[in-house]
Each structure stands twice: as structure tokens, then as C-alpha cells.
Motif scaffolding. Structure first.
Motif, PDB file in Angstrom:
ATOM      1  N   LEU A   1       0.897  -1.225   0.302  1.00  0.00           N
ATOM      2  CA  LEU A   1       0.102   0.243  -0.012  1.00  0.00           C
ATOM      3  C   LEU A   1       0.822   1.168  -0.100  1.00  0.00           C
ATOM      4  CD1 LEU A   1      -2.852   1.032  -0.178  1.00  0.00           C
ATOM      5  CD2 LEU A   1      -2.892   0.790   2.374  1.00  0.00           C
ATOM      6  N   GLY A   2       1.983   1.313   0.631  1.00  0.00           N
ATOM      7  CA  GLY A   2       2.823   2.466   0.813  1.00  0.00           C
ATOM      8  C   GLY A   2       3.452   2.684  -0.724  1.00  0.00           C
ATOM      9  N   LEU A   3       4.061   1.488  -1.098  1.00  0.00           N
ATOM     10  CA  LEU A   3       4.410   1.577  -2.651  1.00  0.00           C
ATOM     11  C   LEU A   3       3.501   2.108  -3.534  1.00  0.00           C
ATOM     12  CD1 LEU A   3       6.259  -2.021  -2.491  1.00  0.00           C
ATOM     13  CD2 LEU A   3       7.441   0.423  -2.579  1.00  0.00           C
ATOM     14  N   ALA A   4       2.104   1.608  -3.447  1.00  0.00           N
ATOM     15  CA  ALA A   4       1.193   2.282  -4.381  1.00  0.00           C
ATOM     16  C   ALA A   4       0.999   3.654  -4.038  1.00  0.00           C
ATOM     17  CB  ALA A   4      -0.009   1.213  -3.961  1.00  0.00           C
ATOM     18  N   ILE A   5       1.021   3.987  -2.910  1.00  0.00           N
ATOM     19  CA  ILE A   5       0.657   5.511  -2.481  1.00  0.00           C
ATOM     20  C   ILE A   5       1.926   6.449  -3.326  1.00  0.00           C
ATOM     21  CG2 ILE A   5       0.922   7.328  -0.456  1.00  0.00           C
ATOM     22  CD1 ILE A   5      -0.665   5.228   1.072  1.00  0.00           C
ATOM     23  N   GLY A   6       3.233   5.810  -2.864  1.00  0.00           N
ATOM     24  CA  GLY A   6       4.369   6.759  -3.706  1.00  0.00           C
ATOM     25  C   GLY A   6       3.986   6.828  -5.151  1.00  0.00           C
ATOM     26  N   THR A   7       3.642   5.491  -6.055  1.00  0.00           N
ATOM     27  CA  THR A   7       3.310   5.560  -7.233  1.00  0.00           C
ATOM     28  C   THR A   7       2.130   6.549  -7.618  1.00  0.00           C
ATOM     29  OG1 THR A   7       4.183   3.238  -7.244  1.00  0.00           O
ATOM     30  CG2 THR A   7       3.029   4.071  -9.227  1.00  0.00           C
ATOM     31  N   ALA A   8       1.277   6.628  -6.880  1.00  0.00           N
ATOM     32  CA  ALA A   8       0.098   7.425  -7.045  1.00  0.00           C
ATOM     33  C   ALA A   8       0.300   8.845  -6.979  1.00  0.00           C
ATOM     34  CB  ALA A   8      -1.095   6.863  -6.022  1.00  0.00           C
ATOM     35  N   LEU A   9       1.284   9.204  -5.830  1.00  0.00           N
ATOM     36  CA  LEU A   9       1.429  10.636  -5.708  1.00  0.00           C
ATOM     37  C   LEU A   9       2.553  10.997  -6.747  1.00  0.00           C
ATOM     38  CD1 LEU A   9       2.620  10.511  -1.673  1.00  0.00           C
ATOM     39  CD2 LEU A   9       0.834  11.997  -3.178  1.00  0.00           C
ATOM     40  N   GLY A  10       3.407  10.132  -7.297  1.00  0.00           N
ATOM     41  CA  GLY A  10       4.176  10.254  -8.620  1.00  0.00           C
ATOM     42  C   GLY A  10       3.377  10.555  -9.511  1.00  0.00           C
ATOM     43  N   GLU A  11       2.293   9.831  -9.902  1.00  0.00           N
ATOM     44  CA  GLU A  11       1.525   9.998 -11.197  1.00  0.00           C
ATOM     45  C   GLU A  11       0.750  11.380 -10.871  1.00  0.00           C
ATOM     46  OE1 GLU A  11       0.908   7.822 -13.726  1.00  0.00           O
ATOM     47  OE2 GLU A  11      -0.642   8.999 -14.584  1.00  0.00           O
ATOM     48  N   ARG A  12       0.197  11.647  -9.727  1.00  0.00           N
ATOM     49  CA  ARG A  12      -0.267  12.978  -9.595  1.00  0.00           C
ATOM     50  C   ARG A  12       0.630  14.172  -9.941  1.00  0.00           C
ATOM     51  NH1 ARG A  12      -3.363  14.427  -3.811  1.00  0.00           N
ATOM     52  NH2 ARG A  12      -5.269  13.440  -4.812  1.00  0.00           N
ATOM     53  N   LEU A  13       2.038  13.888  -9.184  1.00  0.00           N
ATOM     54  CA  LEU A  13       2.865  15.129  -9.751  1.00  0.00           C
ATOM     55  C   LEU A  13       3.248  15.399 -10.909  1.00  0.00           C
ATOM     56  CD1 LEU A  13       5.282  14.439  -6.523  1.00  0.00           C
ATOM     57  CD2 LEU A  13       4.156  16.493  -6.939  1.00  0.00           C
ATOM     58  N   ASP A  14       3.086  14.035 -11.720  1.00  0.00           N
ATOM     59  CA  ASP A  14       3.558  14.241 -13.134  1.00  0.00           C
ATOM     60  C   ASP A  14       2.457  14.757 -13.939  1.00  0.00           C
ATOM     61  OD1 ASP A  14       5.927  12.864 -12.940  1.00  0.00           O
ATOM     62  OD2 ASP A  14       5.207  11.114 -13.323  1.00  0.00           O
ATOM     63  N   GLY A  15       1.072  15.023 -13.458  1.00  0.00           N
ATOM     64  CA  GLY A  15      -0.103  15.399 -14.012  1.00  0.00           C
ATOM     65  C   GLY A  15      -0.781  14.428 -14.940  1.00  0.00           C
TER      66      GLY A  15
END
Lengths: 331, 259
Positions: B108-122
Motif C-alpha cells: 500500500l505504501g508503494l502504491a501511494i508513492g506511485t500514485a503521488l508520482g502520477e499526480r505530480l506528473d499530472g
């Protein structure tokens, strides 16, 4: 080359403040830089104010912070996580091992309150095993600045390397060993003092200061002591260590860590394979944190002191005399 | 491929893995076969990321990746055999494996980091993470759940394979998880509680837009699902199936193939 020990009452650069400034500069030049915080305080008004979108405070949850950082790093970001050394390693060791190091991701772990530097906060906040953990993880650059002045250069140098970094900081200001413009080459040990009889290899703020003090005092007794500062524990400057092994009678290592798994072990592994010679370790021994003490005082009570270094130097020279005959007589 | 056919193919591969010399985590792989089929063959798009937090369901993941064409079907027969890269828990470097997993409580933590990265990338991609229910006993899951809820990560979907069994018995007898949806909701998540073998219901639940909240789908499943002699049995957690049992299991699974 001779570096005189700085006056240890002189105020030095605060390592955490130096880190906050250095990270801001890094973030200005590299938009991939993110700051992940576990509610440590201080970053919300600095990095967080300047780059609110790039500052992520996950709360008091170190394991999750390292997993989140790994997910971000896998997407191409350069996250720096901020917590105390003991929580970054022994609390969240598995996330560090599997998520960060296991995937060789460029996460910067900025670990504060190392060694006994959180003296008054008590034993739960001491980090005396963290280097054993990160050395065992092997694929991690491990940097231990000797003063706040080295923190910025260390962070910028580590940022240029691939893969994860462990940056070990103390809690409060200690005397600056070298000026900031002295140059900082990651992976290279710095010779702070030349010497021909024994070599003291020291790492971390007070160990380096104490090594200089011990060498300075030994010089008055006619003992020529080399002082080698290691700021990059991994990768270790094995050439400098082996040069010391080949040209001096013995080695003393000094570190703010338990004897197991830290600098002493790293040096021992190098010299025992290539050039065995007498080696004594000055490291934190015995019970710590029984009563509140000042940082340096606590280290001295735990057998990390200039006096302990001098005794160890005398011992390795004495032991080394068995095989070689050109070392001075002490005492 | 339609999801029900994909689910049959995934179950077939799981059974074949369990018929190998080392056996396999067969029960928890079968319980999530329908979830994997729905996510990979219906719900997820090209921009989406999948993370298998319950890494011991590797046979189910490998089978899914093979049906998707990311692994050669022949390679599945090497599962857990000497020389194979298909270990009992997925390692890095296998096509379609985002992170090595299996040490529980990391996904779940890894998924959060990936989701935050997706969000930061727009970006508009979503991150789907499949969690085991026993895994929810790890504290790091709730560190992550708390943070995802607080951040309102609406590009994160966690699906819990709620088969209610762990190695030594019922999850509720060990460290109870109910009310599970209520727990995620209390952490700021949108939640949906569905039959994890109803592919239509799963499809609807996992794709629904969550407004400024992460979505947790509690998928009620049966451990060993699709193989009657394994269903609901604790002993199905890890099993080696003799050839006769493999034949019986394959027959049972094949009966579910859409006509």
C-alpha cells in the motif's frame, strides 16, 4: 600536512540547519527533488514553505515513508526522507532493505540524531547500530560528515550518485573540523594530519575531533600519528586504508557507534584481506544513557575519547614492534 | 479476453503451479483469480499500474501476466523449479512486476508513492493494489491507509482479497479485521463491499470514481475458490497437489469456462 584540532568550545554549523539549506538549494536546481518528512519539525517552514507541492509530511510513520519514497523514486523522482537514524534503520529496516535498497532506488535517507547526539533525549533516541544495518544492505552510499560544514557538500555529492544514500547527521552543532571550501570528494578519505608511526582512522564529528587532539598530544611525546578522516563509509576508500596499513605500524579506528558493524569492521575487513596489522577499535562500549550528560561527556564515558585513542595508538605501536623495529618507544 | 475466460486460465495455471515439486500458495491465489481477471482484463487501462501486495499470490500474478502476453505461457511451467526466475514471491525484473513483494504490509505504501508520482506528473493513471486480508494485521498498512485518506488520493484503488483465512485459521480469531469497510472509511476512504467472485459486481466497484478519496474495495472471496476440495479450507494456504488432484481441480475449473 597538519590540521590543528579546533577549539571544541567553538560553535560549529548546525548539521540539521545545514541540511535544510542544502536540500533547498538542491531542489532549486533539480525539480525531481522531493522532501518527505515524518513530522520531525523544521522542514515545514523551510522546504515546505518554498515548495509546498514537493513537501510530503506523512506523519509519524517511518516504514510507510520509506515505501512511499520508493514508489516516488520508481517514477523518476528524487525523494529525501527525513527522520532519526534509529527509526530509519532499526524501526523501518525492512522497508529500507526491500523497498529502497532492494530496488536500487535513488532515495536519500537523511538520518539525524545519530550516535549519542540526542544525549538528553535518552537511550530510545540513540543510534548505535544504524551503520551496521546500512553496511549490511551493501548497495547504499553511506556518508557521515564530521561537522555541519560538510553536510551541504556531502548532500550535493551524494545526489550525483545513483542508488540510495544514507546521510548520517548529529542532532546539534559540533565544532567545524574543516572549512566548507576544503573540498569534499565522495569516497575519498581525507588526510587531516600526516604521520608515520600509526594511523587513526576516524569518522563522525567528535571522533575526528578527538583523533586530532590525540595526534596533537602524541606529537609532543614523539609519536607521529596520521589522522585519516572517513566521511564515506560505503564505498570505503580502501586505497587510503591500505596505504595506511603499509606505511604505519598499526591502525586505530574511532567511531560513534557500537564496535560491531561500523567503521572498525569495514577497516578490519579491508586490512585483514590485504595487509594484516595491529588494529584497535575505539567505539561506544558499555551501558549508555544512565544519567544525562553533554554529548562529548557521554561519549567519553562510553570510552570514545582522546585518551582512549592515545592508549589504543600506544597499543598498536607496541604490538607492531614485534614484527618491525623502527617504531618509537612510548612512555 | 473476457474476464471469466481469463479467470479460468488464471486458475488453471495456479493449479499447475501447485502440482509442481514445491507446491504453491494455492488457496490465496485462487481466491484472487477473479479479482486479477477483472482488474487486468476489464478495469485497468494502459496508464494504470498494478501492485500485488500479497506477493504469495505470485502464481496468480504470473498466470495473469502470461494471459496478457507479458510472460511466455511455457515459462509458467518452470514455476519454483531450479533455474526459473518465477519464485514463490515475485522479484524485480519480471515484466509486469512493479515491485518485488511478499513481505506483507509494503504494497500500500508503494502504491501511494506511485500514485503521488502520477499526480505530480499530472498524469491520469490510477494505481491498483491488491492486498491480502491477513496482511492487514501489519501496522504499516494502517500507516499507509491513514496517509492515503488524509491526502485524498483519488487515483488509488486498494482491493482487499477478503477470504477470511490465514495460515492458522480465521482472521477474526487471530487479530480481527471487521468491520473492515468501516475501518477504511474511518481512515477517510470510500469503500465498497462486494462479492469477490462476482465479476460484474467487482468491475463496477473497482472502476467507480472516488471524489478526492482513495477507494477500498472489500472483495469477499473464498479461499481455494473454484476447486471444491480446497474451498474454505485453511489447509489450502500452501499445498502440493498430486497428479490425481490436479486432474480433479482442472476439471472443476474447466466447468466454469464460459460457453
Amino acid at each position: 600536512m597538519t590540521t590543528t584540532p579546533p577549539d571544541h568550545a567553538a560553535p560549529g554549523t548546525d548539521p540539521r540547519a545545514a541540511y535544510r539549506d542544502a536540500l533547498l538549494r538542491l531542489a532549486e536546481h533539480d525539480e525531481r527533488v522531493l522532501c518527505l518528512d515524518s513530522d520531525t519539525g523544521g522542514l515545514e517552514n523551510t522546504f515546505g514553505a518554498r515548495f509546498p507541492d514537493r513537501y510530503l509530511n506523512v506523519g509519524i510513520a517511518e516504514a510507510n515513508m520509506l515505501s512511499v519514497a520508493s514508489g516516488l523514486a520508481a517514477r523518476g523522482y528524487r525523494p529525501y526522507v527525513h527522520t532519526m537514524a534509529t527509526f530509519a534503520t532499526t524501526r523501518a529496516a525492512e522497508q529500507l532493505k526491500l523497498d529502497v535498497v532492494g530496488n536500487a532506488l535513488p532515495v536519500g535517507v537523511v538520518a539525524t540524531h545519530s550516535g549519542l547526539s540526542a544525549t538528553h533525549l535518552g537511550t530510545t533516541h540513540y543510534a548505535l547500530e544504524d551503520l551496521a544495518v546500512v553496511r549490511a544492505l551493501a548497495e547504499m552510499t553511506v556518508v557521515v560528515p564530521a561537522s555541519g560544514a560538510e553536510v551541504g557538500p556531502a548532500l550535493h555529492a551524494a545526489h550525483r550518485r545513483p542508488g540510495p544514500t544514507y546521510l548520517r547527521l548529529g542532532r546539534s552543532a559540533t565544532p567545524d573540523i574543516r572549512p566548507e571550501d576544503a573540498g569534499f570528494e565522495l569516497g575519498s578519505a581525507a588526510t587531516l594530519r600526516s604521520g608515520t608511526d600509526a594511523t587513526v582512522i576516524a569518522m563522525g564529528p567528535y571522533p575526528v575531533l578527538m583523533a586530532l587532539e590525540a595526534a596533537h598530544a602524541l606529537a609532543w611525546e614523539g609519536v607521529s600519528c596520521r589522522v585519516l578522516q572517513v566521511h564515506t563509509l560505503v564505498p570505503l576508500d580502501t586505497a587510503a586504508v591500505l596505504a595506511a596499513a603499509r606505511t604505519t605500524a598499526g591502525i586505530v579506528t574511532v567511531e560513534e557507534h557500537r564496535p560491531q558493524g561500523g567503521l572498525g569492521d569495514a577497516v578490519a575487513a579491508t586490512v585483514s584481506a590485504e595487509h594484516p596489522l595491529p588494529h584497535r577499535r575505539v567505539a561506544v562500549t558499555g551501558e549508555v544513557g544512565v544519567v544525562v550528560q553533554e554529548h562529548r561527556e557521554a561519549l567519553e564515558a562510553a570510552d570514545v575519547s582522546a585518551a582512549a585513542i592515545r592508549t589504543a595508538v600506544a597499543h598498536v605501536i607496541e604490538t607492531g614492534r614485534g614484527n618491525r623495529h623502527d617504531w618509537p618507544t612510548l612512555g | 479476453m473476457d474476464t471469466d475466460t481469463a479467470a479460468v486460465e488464471i486458475r488453471r495455471s495456479i493449479i499447475r503451479a501447485a502440482g509442481g515439486p514445491k507446491g504453491a500458495h494455492v488457496g490465496g491465489s485462487l481466491s484472487c483469480a477473479d479479482i486479477l481477471a477483472v482488474l487486468h482484463f476489464d478495469v485497468m487501462g494502459e496508464r494504470d499500474t498494478f501492485i500485488l501486495s500479497k506477493g504469495h499470490a505470485a502464481p496468480a500474478l504470473y498466470a495473469t501476466l502470461a494471459v496478457r502476453g507479458l510472460l511466455e505461457a511455457e515459462e509458467l511451467d518452470t514455476y519454483a523449479r531450479p533455474g526459473s526466475r518465477l519464485f514463490g514471491h515475485p522479484r524485480q525484473g519480471i515484466p509486469g512486476v512493479a515491485f518485488p513483494t511478499g513481505s506483507l504490509g509494503h504494497g500500500l505504501g508503494l502504491a501511494i508513492g506511485t500514485a503521488l508520482g502520477e499526480r505530480l506528473d499530472g498524469g491520469t493513471g490510477r494505481v491498483y493494489v491488491l492486498l491480502g486480508d491477513g496482511e492487514l494485521q501489519e501496522g504499516s498498512v494502517w500507516e499507509a491507509a491513514m496517509y492515503a485518506g488524509t491526502r485524498g488520493l483519488d487515483n488509488l484503488v486498494a482491493v482487499v482479497d477478503r477470504n477470511s483465512l490465514q495460515i492458522t485459521g480465521s482472521t477474526e480469531e487471530r487479530a480481527g479485521l471487521e468491520p473492515l469497510a468501516g475501518r477504511f472509511a474511518a481512515f477517510g476512504w470510500e469503500t465498497r463491499d462486494v462479492d469477490g467472485h462476482d465479476t460484474c459486481a467487482l468491475s463496477a466497484a473497482a472502476r467507480g470514481p472516488a471524489q478526492r478519496r482513495p477507494l477500498a474495495v472489500i472483495a469477499r472471496t473464498v479461499k481455494g475458490s473454484g476447486v471444491p476440495f480446497l474451498e474454505g479450507k485453511t489447509s489450502s494456504h500452501y499445498a502440493t497437489l498430486r497428479p490425481e488432484l490436479v486432474r480433479r481441480a482442472l476439471t472443476a475449473v474447466e466447468a466454469r469456462r464460459p460457453t
